[in-house]
Design an enzyme around this catalytic site. Structure first.
Site, mmCIF file in Angstrom:
data_model
loop_
_atom_site.group_PDB
_atom_site.id
_atom_site.type_symbol
_atom_site.label_atom_id
_atom_site.label_comp_id
_atom_site.label_asym_id
_atom_site.label_seq_id
_atom_site.Cartn_x
_atom_site.Cartn_y
_atom_site.Cartn_z
ATOM 1 N N TYR A 144 0.834 -1.203 0.000
ATOM 2 C CA TYR A 144 0.000 0.000 0.000
ATOM 3 C C TYR A 144 0.871 1.257 0.000
ATOM 4 C CZ TYR A 144 -3.676 3.161 1.804
ATOM 5 O OH TYR A 144 -4.561 4.188 1.991
ATOM 6 N N LYS A 166 1.139 4.189 -2.830
ATOM 7 C CA LYS A 166 0.763 5.568 -2.488
ATOM 8 C C LYS A 166 1.915 6.545 -2.719
ATOM 9 C CE LYS A 166 -3.503 5.076 -1.278
ATOM 10 N NZ LYS A 166 -4.549 5.576 -2.193
#
Length: 300
Positions: A165, A169
Site C-alpha cells: 500500500y 501511495k
C-alpha cells in the site's frame, strides 16, 4: 463567493462509500455532474455489487443533483476507458478526475504473497494511471482539467504491514510530479490528498476513539478545492483529517560538498555525515537538477 462546479463533469472512483462517497456528494451539491464509480467489492477487492454505486447516485438525484453510476474496476484498462466514456457520452465532456479507489491486503513483507503486492499496486497506482490516462487527452484538448490523486502517510512516512500500500501511495507522488509539468500549459492541474478518515479501510487500524472524530467529510473540502476552477496549485500534497489541513513537501537539506575536488571516499562521506543529515534550513526539493547541483557544477 461560494465555490461552484456548475457545468463541470466529475468522475470519482471508489465513490460508493467512505471518502469517495463524501467527495462525490460534495461535488454534486455544488453543481457538478458526477460519474459515481464503484464495483462494490470488499476492502480486499473481492466480490461486487452494483447497489453500492447506485445508492450514491440515488442520494445525489434525490437532492436535486445529476449523477450516473459506473461499476468498472480501475485496475482494468478497458474499464477505466469505459468510465471516462460514460462521462463523455452522458454529459459531453470530462473536467475532473478524483482517483480515490483502493484496496487493502495488509501483511508484513516477510509474510506477504507477491500477488497481494501486485494487486494493491494495480488498483492504487496503475488504476490511477489507467483512469487519468483515459481522461488526460480530453483535458489537454479542451485546455482544462483537474486531477486528484490519493496518497497516504503510509507511503510518505511508512506504516507497519503496509509495504504494498505504501509503495503504491508513494508512486502517486512521482506520477503527479511528472504530469504536473506536462499539463501546466494546458490548465490541467494535478494534486494529491493524503487523508486520515474513518472508513472501511481504517477500521481495525486506528483506535475507536480516534475513528469517532475522523469523519471523512472533513477531508472533502480540500479535494473539492483541488477540483475547482479556483485551484491555483499543481503538484501539491495536502494532508487532511478531522478538519486539519497542511501542505506536505519533500525537502532537501543544505548538504555538504566532500572530497576537496577529488573523487570522494567512504571516509569523506562519514566525516561529513552530520552536515549531510542536517535538515536545518531545508528547502523544497523541486527539481531533478536543482540549483545546488548546478552551482557545484559551475552551471549557475
Amino acid at each position: 463567493m461560494a465555490v461552484r462546479f456548475d457545468n463541470r463533469v466529475a468522475l470519482v472512483t471508489g465513490a460508493g462509500a467512505g471518502l469517495g462517497k463524501c467527495h462525490a456528494l460534495l461535488l454534486a451539491s455544488r453543481g457538478a455532474k458526477v460519474v459515481v464509480n464503484d464495483p462494490g467489492g470488499s476492502t480486499a477487492g473481492q466480490g461486487g455489487s452494483n447497489a453500492v454505486a447506485d445508492t450514491v447516485v440515488d442520494e445525489i438525484r434525490k437532492s436535486g443533483g445529476e449523477a450516473i453510476a459506473n461499476y468498472d474496476s480501475v485496475a482494468d484498462r478497458a474499464g477505466a476507458e469505459r468510465m471516462v466514456r460514460t462521462a463523455i457520452e452522458s454529459y459531453g465532456k470530462i473536467d475532473i478526475v478524483v482517483n480515490n479507489a483502493g484496496i487493502l491486503r495488509d501483511k508484513t513483507f516477510s509474510k506477504m504473497e507477491l500477488d497481494d503486492f501486485d494487486d494493491v499496486i494495480k488498483v492504487h497506482l496503475l488504476g490511477s494511471v489507467y483512469v487519468t490516462k483515459a481522461a488526460w487527452q480530453h483535458m489537454i484538448d479542451q485546455k482544462y482539467g483537474r486531477v486528484v490523486l490519493t496518497t497516504s502517510g503510509s507511503g510518505l512516512a511508512g506504516n507497519y504491514g503496509q509495504s504494498n500500500y505504501g509503495a503504491a501511495k508513494t508512486g502517486m507522488i512521482g506520477l503527479m510530479h511528472n504530469l504536473m509539468t506536462e499539463g501546466a500549459k494546458y490548465n490541467v492541474r494535478i494534486n494529491s490528498i493524503s487523508p486520515v478518515a474513518a472508513t472501511r479501510m481504517t477500521e481495525g487500524l486506528l483506535p475507536e476513539q480516534m475513528l469517532k472524530k475522523l469523519d471523512p467529510r472533513q477531508v472533502s473540502p480540500a479535494v473539492a478545492w483541488m477540483c475547482s476552477e479556483e485551484c491555483d496549485a499543481t503538484g501539491e500534497i495536502i494532508a487532511a483529517g478531522a478538519g486539519y489541513f497542511a501542505r506536505v513537501k519533500l525537502v532537501k537539506g543544505a548538504g555538504a560538498v566532500v572530497g576537496n575536488g577529488e573523487i570522494a571516499t567512504i571516509e569523506d562521506f562519514v566525516a561529513a555525515k552530520e552536515q549531510i543529515f542536517d535538515l536545518n534550513g531545508a528547502a523544497p526539493y523541486s527539481k531533478t537538477i536543482d540549483d545546488d547541483t548546478r552551482r557545484i557544477l559551475g552551471m549557475a
